[in-house]
Motif scaffolding. Sequence first.
Motif, short mmCIF file in Angstrom:
data_model
loop_
_atom_site.label_atom_id
_atom_site.label_comp_id
_atom_site.label_asym_id
_atom_site.label_seq_id
_atom_site.Cartn_x
_atom_site.Cartn_y
_atom_site.Cartn_z
N VAL A 238 0.84 -1.20 0.00
CA VAL A 238 0.00 0.00 0.00
C VAL A 238 0.87 1.26 0.00
O VAL A 238 0.54 2.25 -0.64
N ARG B 21 3.41 1.79 -1.57
CA ARG B 21 3.89 2.09 -2.92
C ARG B 21 2.86 2.82 -3.77
O ARG B 21 3.16 3.24 -4.89
N LEU C 107 -5.88 8.16 -0.96
CA LEU C 107 -5.94 6.92 -1.71
C LEU C 107 -5.32 5.78 -0.92
O LEU C 107 -5.83 4.66 -0.91
N VAL D 63 -11.02 11.57 -8.02
CA VAL D 63 -10.01 11.64 -9.07
C VAL D 63 -10.67 12.07 -10.37
O VAL D 63 -11.63 11.47 -10.82
N GLU E 64 -10.99 12.77 -14.42
CA GLU E 64 -10.81 11.85 -15.55
C GLU E 64 -9.35 11.72 -15.95
O GLU E 64 -8.86 10.63 -16.24
N ASP E 65 -8.65 12.83 -15.97
CA ASP E 65 -7.28 12.79 -16.42
C ASP E 65 -6.29 13.02 -15.28
O ASP E 65 -5.16 13.41 -15.49
N LEU F 130 -5.41 10.64 -12.93
CA LEU F 130 -5.29 9.31 -12.34
C LEU F 130 -3.85 8.99 -11.97
O LEU F 130 -3.42 7.86 -12.04
N ALA F 131 -3.11 10.01 -11.59
CA ALA F 131 -1.71 9.79 -11.27
C ALA F 131 -1.59 9.07 -9.94
O ALA F 131 -0.86 9.46 -9.07
N CYS F 132 -2.36 8.03 -9.82
CA CYS F 132 -2.51 7.41 -8.52
C CYS F 132 -2.08 5.96 -8.55
O CYS F 132 -2.26 5.23 -7.60
N VAL F 133 -1.50 5.56 -9.64
CA VAL F 133 -1.15 4.16 -9.77
C VAL F 133 0.12 3.85 -9.00
O VAL F 133 0.83 4.74 -8.55
N VAL F 134 0.35 2.59 -8.91
CA VAL F 134 1.54 2.12 -8.21
C VAL F 134 2.77 2.56 -8.98
O VAL F 134 2.79 2.56 -10.20
N GLU F 135 3.80 2.92 -8.25
CA GLU F 135 5.00 3.40 -8.91
C GLU F 135 5.67 2.28 -9.69
O GLU F 135 5.62 1.13 -9.32
N PRO F 136 6.31 2.65 -10.78
CA PRO F 136 6.95 1.63 -11.61
C PRO F 136 8.13 0.99 -10.90
O PRO F 136 8.74 1.60 -10.04
N GLN G 86 4.47 -1.42 -16.33
CA GLN G 86 4.74 0.00 -16.49
C GLN G 86 3.76 0.65 -17.47
O GLN G 86 3.33 1.78 -17.26
N GLY H 175 -3.00 4.18 -16.74
CA GLY H 175 -3.81 4.68 -15.64
C GLY H 175 -3.52 6.14 -15.37
O GLY H 175 -4.39 6.92 -15.03
N ARG H 176 -2.26 6.51 -15.55
CA ARG H 176 -1.83 7.87 -15.28
C ARG H 176 -2.27 8.84 -16.38
O ARG H 176 -2.10 10.05 -16.25
N ARG I 17 -6.04 3.06 -21.92
CA ARG I 17 -6.95 3.22 -20.81
C ARG I 17 -8.40 3.33 -21.27
O ARG I 17 -9.31 2.81 -20.64
N ILE J 279 -5.79 -0.80 -9.43
CA ILE J 279 -4.71 -0.50 -8.49
C ILE J 279 -4.40 -1.71 -7.62
O ILE J 279 -3.24 -2.01 -7.34
N ALA K 265 -2.30 -4.01 -9.56
CA ALA K 265 -0.95 -3.48 -9.69
C ALA K 265 -0.16 -3.66 -8.39
O ALA K 265 1.00 -4.07 -8.40
N MET K 266 -0.82 -3.37 -7.27
CA MET K 266 -0.14 -3.51 -5.98
C MET K 266 0.36 -4.93 -5.79
O MET K 266 1.53 -5.16 -5.49
N ARG L 95 3.27 -6.27 -7.90
CA ARG L 95 4.62 -5.82 -7.57
C ARG L 95 5.29 -6.69 -6.53
O ARG L 95 6.46 -6.51 -6.23
N VAL M 161 11.19 0.97 -5.43
CA VAL M 161 10.75 1.95 -6.42
C VAL M 161 11.96 2.48 -7.18
O VAL M 161 13.08 2.40 -6.72
N ARG M 162 11.73 3.00 -8.34
CA ARG M 162 12.86 3.52 -9.11
C ARG M 162 12.95 5.04 -8.97
O ARG M 162 11.96 5.72 -8.72
#
Lengths: 223, 223
Positions: A169, A171, A180, A207, A209-210, A212-218, B117, B123-124, B133, B164, B167-168, B171, B219-220
């Motif tokens: 979580v 991440r 979130l 959130v 529509e655009d 959604l920068a809420c995803v898990v980090e790469p 990724q 999603g982002r 998406r 999400i 995705a969680m 990982r 994370v990177r």
Amino acid sequence: MSSVTPAADGDPAARPLRKDAERNRARILAAAREVFAAQGLDAGFDEVARVAGVGVGTVYRRFPERRDLVEALFQEEVDAVVARAEEAAADPDPWRGLVGFLHWGAEAQAADRGLAQVLAAAGRGHERVASGRDRLAPAVDALVRHAQRAGVLRPDVSGLDIGIAVAMVGRVGGPDRARLRERYVTLVLDGLCLRRDAPTPLPQVAVGEDDLACVVEPVRRPR
Amino acid sequence: MSSVTPAADGDPAARPLRKDAERNRARILAAAREVFAAQGLDAGFDEVARVAGVGVGTVYRRFPERRDLVEALFQEEVDAVVARAEEAAADPDPWRGLVGFLHWGAEAQAADRGLAQVLAAAGRGHERVASGRDRLAPAVDALVRHAQRAGVLRPDVSGLDIGIAVAMVGRVGGPDRARLRERYVTLVLDGLCLRRDAPTPLPQVAVGEDDLACVVEPVRRPR
DNA sequence: GTGGAAACGGAAGACCTGCTCCACTTAGCT
DNA sequence: AGCTAAGTGGAGCAGGTCTTCCGTTTCCAC
């Protein structure tokens, strides 16, 4: 959060550092804390030096290996996590203790990339930070057993499960996505409890529509 | 999974590629699929070229920007996810459909760093993969609504939450940690269901004291 | 078969990052 | 104050990655 061991650096027989050297050591540690939190444990030493206001050479002389710096830094951060786990285990309401610990842990890891990486390394049994796990694991295990004996936590999970859940979580999302993360902690807790009739209300997240920068980090690519 | 659009590359007015060029293009895509899956989307072009058995120059001529390559590759991978979501939504047992999708999705993302990724970027709302998406979101939303109407999935979660969650969990762990991921999918599902009396049995994982290489990947650091 | 456009490959240049080294500065002792 | 060892800083080197460029090769239309 900002106090630093003054001189004795592991080896008590080492002669004390000169005053200016000690001052710079403290500056470097403070800078590293900041930089590692923002960028992760493999941030450039140049950046640490810049923030500390010293030359790169100084950083390398004081901490020849990255591990030395990480170790010096996160001793106390791990202590904080252990303390929080013990505090949670001491809560008269075991479920409340567990809930609090999960929320706090996810937030702490999200706020500090370096901490997240150290805890991951500790879980992985990395030599230098292994001592961290040796202190952490019993504390979280105690918290888990406490909640299980009270009959609120399902009996088939371990302290390790809790650690991984917190990491997962933690991440999620960027700096301002606290809402979130609360949402997913709540969701996971609904999976962790022994039984329930209705879902625990989830914190609402708005959130766009655009947005959604809420995803898990790469994930990062291996060296 | 391995077929490739033969010639028409977005612009239908472009003259067709020469035969050798077309053959190399296919080789590059196959190599990129492999390399990106293993190393993530920012793997070196040199590596892709080596695996494809062509020169770096060839890769750069055919795909001047990394995005071009990513886009060409993951169009079909996103299609596969959409197809799986639709299949899951069509399951006569809505809960079984959801369970299957979560397990499959977590495993797919764990097996393919690049896919993870791309889905994160989608999603982002990243420009080039945004179309992904636009196809993905409705499919997952339908799956969610289906399960909610059947009264098995809690009503306060959205398709985004499912994405999400996948995705969680995706990982977690390394290549052979499939069991561990199953465990957390099950746990999350116990949080997602409307109500339950007893915990769903979790897949057992045997981790040795010093074999805890099961934590969430680090994370990177941002460029 | 031949001409010429298209495609190829990898050497080389630009760039970026981690680390070392040494001419210079400073603290602390006498 | 003067001496010395400890400490400093940043230029510069080594090693890596990304990208371009051009002499050579390959295809295909004629």
